[in-house]
Design a protein around this motif. Structure first.
Motif, PDB file in Angstrom:
ATOM      1  N   SER A  57       0.857  -1.096  -0.025  1.00 42.52           N
ATOM      2  CA  SER A  57      -0.208   0.035  -0.029  1.00 42.52           C
ATOM      3  C   SER A  57       0.896   1.272  -0.022  1.00 42.52           C
ATOM      4  CB  SER A  57      -0.979  -0.031   1.230  1.00 42.52           C
ATOM      5  OG  SER A  57      -1.657   1.282   1.463  1.00 42.52           O
ATOM      6  N   ARG A  58       0.805   2.058  -1.161  1.00 45.01           N
ATOM      7  CA  ARG A  58       1.594   3.224  -1.399  1.00 45.01           C
ATOM      8  C   ARG A  58       1.118   4.354  -0.006  1.00 45.01           C
ATOM      9  NH1 ARG A  58       0.338   4.546  -6.166  1.00 45.01           N
ATOM     10  NH2 ARG A  58       2.010   3.657  -7.297  1.00 45.01           N
ATOM     11  N   HIS A  59      -0.221   4.524   0.083  1.00 46.65           N
ATOM     12  CA  HIS A  59      -0.701   5.387   0.879  1.00 46.65           C
ATOM     13  C   HIS A  59      -0.235   4.978   2.425  1.00 46.65           C
ATOM     14  CE1 HIS A  59      -3.403   6.263  -2.486  1.00 46.65           C
ATOM     15  NE2 HIS A  59      -3.685   7.529  -1.737  1.00 46.65           N
ATOM     16  N   THR A  60      -0.196   3.922   2.637  1.00 46.45           N
ATOM     17  CA  THR A  60       0.195   3.326   4.103  1.00 46.45           C
ATOM     18  C   THR A  60       1.669   3.494   4.082  1.00 46.45           C
ATOM     19  OG1 THR A  60      -1.627   1.816   4.164  1.00 46.45           O
ATOM     20  CG2 THR A  60       0.266   1.783   5.802  1.00 46.45           C
ATOM     21  N   TRP A  93       3.884   5.842   2.765  1.00 43.58           N
ATOM     22  CA  TRP A  93       3.856   7.268   2.977  1.00 43.58           C
ATOM     23  C   TRP A  93       3.267   7.693   4.277  1.00 43.58           C
ATOM     24  CZ3 TRP A  93       1.398   9.130  -2.311  1.00 43.58           C
ATOM     25  CH2 TRP A  93       2.337   8.894  -3.309  1.00 43.58           C
ATOM     26  N   ALA A  94       2.406   7.266   4.776  1.00 46.21           N
ATOM     27  CA  ALA A  94       1.775   7.693   6.135  1.00 46.21           C
ATOM     28  C   ALA A  94       2.589   7.160   7.367  1.00 46.21           C
ATOM     29  CB  ALA A  94       0.344   7.087   6.400  1.00 46.21           C
ATOM     30  N   VAL A 106      -5.165   5.627   8.309  1.00 54.82           N
ATOM     31  CA  VAL A 106      -4.773   5.515   6.728  1.00 54.82           C
ATOM     32  C   VAL A 106      -4.819   4.152   6.010  1.00 54.82           C
ATOM     33  CG1 VAL A 106      -3.058   5.957   4.704  1.00 54.82           C
ATOM     34  CG2 VAL A 106      -3.631   8.031   6.565  1.00 54.82           C
ATOM     35  N   ARG A 122      -7.704   1.971   3.839  1.00 50.09           N
ATOM     36  CA  ARG A 122      -7.148   1.336   2.415  1.00 50.09           C
ATOM     37  C   ARG A 122      -7.904  -0.122   2.299  1.00 50.09           C
ATOM     38  NH1 ARG A 122      -6.996   4.765  -0.909  1.00 50.09           N
ATOM     39  NH2 ARG A 122      -5.590   3.448  -2.073  1.00 50.09           N
ATOM     40  N   HIS A 145      -9.207  -1.110  -1.376  1.00 47.90           N
ATOM     41  CA  HIS A 145      -8.154  -0.787  -2.276  1.00 47.90           C
ATOM     42  C   HIS A 145      -7.072  -1.672  -2.058  1.00 47.90           C
ATOM     43  CE1 HIS A 145     -10.373   2.897  -2.675  1.00 47.90           C
ATOM     44  NE2 HIS A 145      -9.913   2.872  -3.824  1.00 47.90           N
TER      45      HIS A 145
END
Length: 345
Positions: free
Chosen positions: A107-110, A112-113, A142, A146, A151
């Motif tokens: 997971s890209r968002h995770t 980064w978070a 985050v 997801r 996602h």
């Protein structure tokens, strides 16, 4: 082998449904209730905090890092994390639960978070433990979102969190070596006595032998010592996990709950380290999962061991390993692994 199956084979199948708007509603409802109960936990612990109000504040924030060190460390963390995340993401072919593309892992968002969360923690934990606790809570939210919105799978989020933490810590270590080559590496430490605390935990839940695949969970845990070694504990938890029936992705199951129990705190010869063992029992509220019937409530039992490292008088970090039994309606066993930011009073 069963754990590995739940992480890879089960999660490799594309979904047979579109994202349901009701899942977002149920998630919002669950997070609202979890937050409401979390505030209650903090209120109950506040009375015990007053008993320790005379304790000295952190004195470790006397050394201030200069702007160059902070900027280089933070920037390098973001660059290294982005590079590693994209490299892994483009190398692994895994279809997202919603069928959008085949770049689900990690997971890209995770990632980064948790990079941002680790940067905030590294720079500010010595000034107030709430910076680290709050940053981890935001990053965990985050990752939770997801999975709930289909996602990502739970293992995608767990891998993203790991990449974020590891890449940031590596970047900070490397920058310190380059900018301060003559400085000796000394780890921050403080006396790890047993005091009231509130811990924010992000956890991986490896479900064994069931239709529930690898889950991602968040929890808020409060501890109240009764003696120098033993005390009471209360945990509020939320989890989300994909459900796989006949090798077909159905929907994520979302649940929240509370448990109470006892905790033992055993100091090690190294003054900053301690082993904590916990035993809990409680209930889980399972939200409706379209395409998979289950009870609305379930039992939960946990046994857990943690290695606790006190960095300052009011902040600690812990790695947790445990075994959990849940009823969903049938019994589900799980191995849990969690990382915690802890505010100590």
């Amino acid at each position: 082998m069963t754990i590995l199956r739940n992480m890879t084979f089960y999660e490799a199948y594309p979904p047979n449904e579109k994202v349901q708007s009701s899942s977002i509603f149920h998630t919002a409802l669950m997070l609202y209730k979890l937050t409401r109960h979390s505030l209650l936990l903090i209120f109950l612990l506040s009375s015990s905090v007053r008993l320790y109000a005379s304790s000295p504040a952190d004195s470790t924030a006397t050394e201030t890092r200069n702007a160059l060190e902070i900027s280089v460390s933070a920037a390098s963390s973001l660059v290294v994390n982005a590079a590693l995340t994209e490299l892994v993401k483009r190398s692994v072919d895994r279809t997202r639960p919603n069928g959008e593309d085949n770049h689900s892992f990690p997971s890209r968002h995770t990632s980064w978070a948790f990079t941002a969360s680790t940067i905030v923690s590294n720079e500010l934990y010595s000034h107030s433990p709430w910076w680290a606790v709050g940053a981890q809570a935001a990053a965990s939210a985050v990752g939770f979102q997801r999975v709930v919105t289909r996602h990502h799978y739970g293992s995608d989020v767990i891998a993203g969190a790991g990449l974020g933490i590891v890449s940031t810590q590596f970047s900070y270590w490397l920058c310190n070596r380059l900018l301060n080559p003559k400085d000796k590496m000394t780890l921050p430490s403080s006396d790890n006595d047993f005091r009231p605390s509130i811990a924010m935990t992000s956890e991986a839940v490896f479900n064994i032998g069931s239709d529930i695949a690898t889950a991602f969970g968040v929890s808020l845990k409060g501890q109240l010592p009764l003696t120098q070694r033993w005390g009471l504990a209360m945990t509020l938890r939320g989890i989300t996990a994909p459900v796989i029936v006949n090798d077909t992705y159905i929907n994520p199951i979302n649940a929240y709950g509370a448990s109470v129990g006892g905790v033992g705190h055993f100091r090690l010869p190294v003054k900053a380290l301690a082993i904590e063992t916990s035993l809990y029992a409680g209930f889980m509220r399972l939200l409706p999962t379209k395409g998979w019937s289950h009870n609305s409530y379930g039992f939960e039992g946990d046994i857990e061991t943690a290695l606790n490292w006190r960095l300052t008088p009011s902040f600690a970090f812990a790695a947790r390993l445990g075994y959990r039994v849940m009823t969903t309606p049938s019994a589900v066993s799980a191995i849990t692994f969690g990382l915690s930011s802890i505010a100590v009073f």
